[in-house]
Design a protein around this motif. Structure first.
Motif: not given
Length: 298
Positions: A27-34, A38-45, A175-180, A223-225
């Motif tokens: 769960x920690x690995x998954x948290x690090x991933x998302x 999510x932070x990168x995509x949300x911040x970029x938008x 943006x929808x992807x990033x916030x989710x 981010x991409x998929x």
């Protein structure tokens, strides 16, 4: 292009997850991933001037985040401690079956015909082949606890795919992807903390191979998929988008065999064929035209 991305990139991420959970709690690995993706995509938008989501949109994203990231991805990461990456992908191929059931129950765009019922039965047979301890097919059967976790994960993903078309979300798919993903990362981190995973994590002990796997999961797998997936789910029916589930297992099984040293025996091949036949029949079954109200929502 969006279909190609979710077909092949997601198929290859199963081995990356398997590599990661060898050294980092799931769960920690998954948290690090998302959290990162999510932070990168949300911040970029936001930097591009995109409107930040409303409170109602954040609430919808949070509901989906629990279903997609905690219950689906979290359980997938956890299960891959016990299940080879290729078999995990095959078990997750049951997603279109649950998507079809979601369309029958929630959207009314499918009917439970003899064709669908037969396909569901074949899919159940494939899962039974993978789990059976009485069939002498060579190779060890899939871990039952891991298999149950993967089935719950598949059900959660199919439900989220249906709700995605009904809940208010940002009009921008990125943006929808990033916030989710960002919300999912937060909930995964809270889950990891509740399970005591932070106590078992020592960054300096993690190998370069695992960090590279995490980077691949963040950039390519998330981010991409995931952005491609969110775009597709708004433009195609959930069942059609679910066709990635019969390409992902083939990619994952082959990647696991050639790059991960995983077993490719009669049990794996037979179970995979049963599940994929089920998925092909389900996803090639025509859905009836949605009612005007449903069309307006989507």
């Amino acid at each position: 292009m969006a279909f190609a991305i979710i077909y092949f990139v997601w198929g290859s991420t199963f081995l990356a997850i398997r590599v990661g959970v060898r050294e980092v709690p799931p769960f920690l690995l998954a948290a690090m991933r998302f959290l990162a993706a999510g932070g990168i995509l949300y911040g970029w938008m936001v930097a591009r001037g995109e409107r930040s989501p409303s409170g109602r949109e954040w609430a919808s994203a949070s509901i989906l985040a629990v279903l997609i990231f905690v219950l689906d991805y979290g359980l997938l990461f956890w299960a891959e401690q016990r299940v080879p990456s290729g078999l995990a992908a095959v078990m997750m191929a049951t997603i279109p079956a649950f998507m079809a059931l979601s369309e029958i129950i929630f959207l009314g765009t499918q009917k439970l015909t003899l064709r669908l019922a037969t396909a569901l039965g074949i899919g159940v047979g494939g899962v039974a082949v993978l789990m059976s301890r009485s069939l002498d097919l060579g190779g060890a059967p899939i871990d039952r606890v891991g298999a149950v976790a993967l089935i719950v994960a598949s059900m959660s993903w199919s439900l989220s795919s249906t709700l995605t078309r009904k809940l208010p979300l940002p009009s921008s798919k990125a943006m929808s992807s990033g916030v989710q993903m960002l919300a999912g990362g937060v909930f995964l981190a809270l889950t990891a903390a509740a399970l005591g995973e932070f106590r078992n994590f020592h960054p300096r002990a993690v190998s370069l191979e695992v960090w590279l796997s995490l980077a691949y999961l963040i950039v390519a797998g998330s981010i991409i998929a995931f952005t491609a997936y969110v775009w597709l789910i708004h433009h195609e029916s959930p069942t059609k988008v679910g066709t990635y589930a019969y390409v992902n297992p083939v990619v994952a099984v082959l990647v696991g065999y050639f790059l991960g040293g995983e077993e490719l025996g009669v049990r794996t091949m037979l179970g995979t064929v049963f599940v994929l036949v089920s998925v092909v029949v389900i996803t090639t079954t025509r859905a009836k035209k949605p009612a005007a109200r449903a069309t307006a929502v989507s």
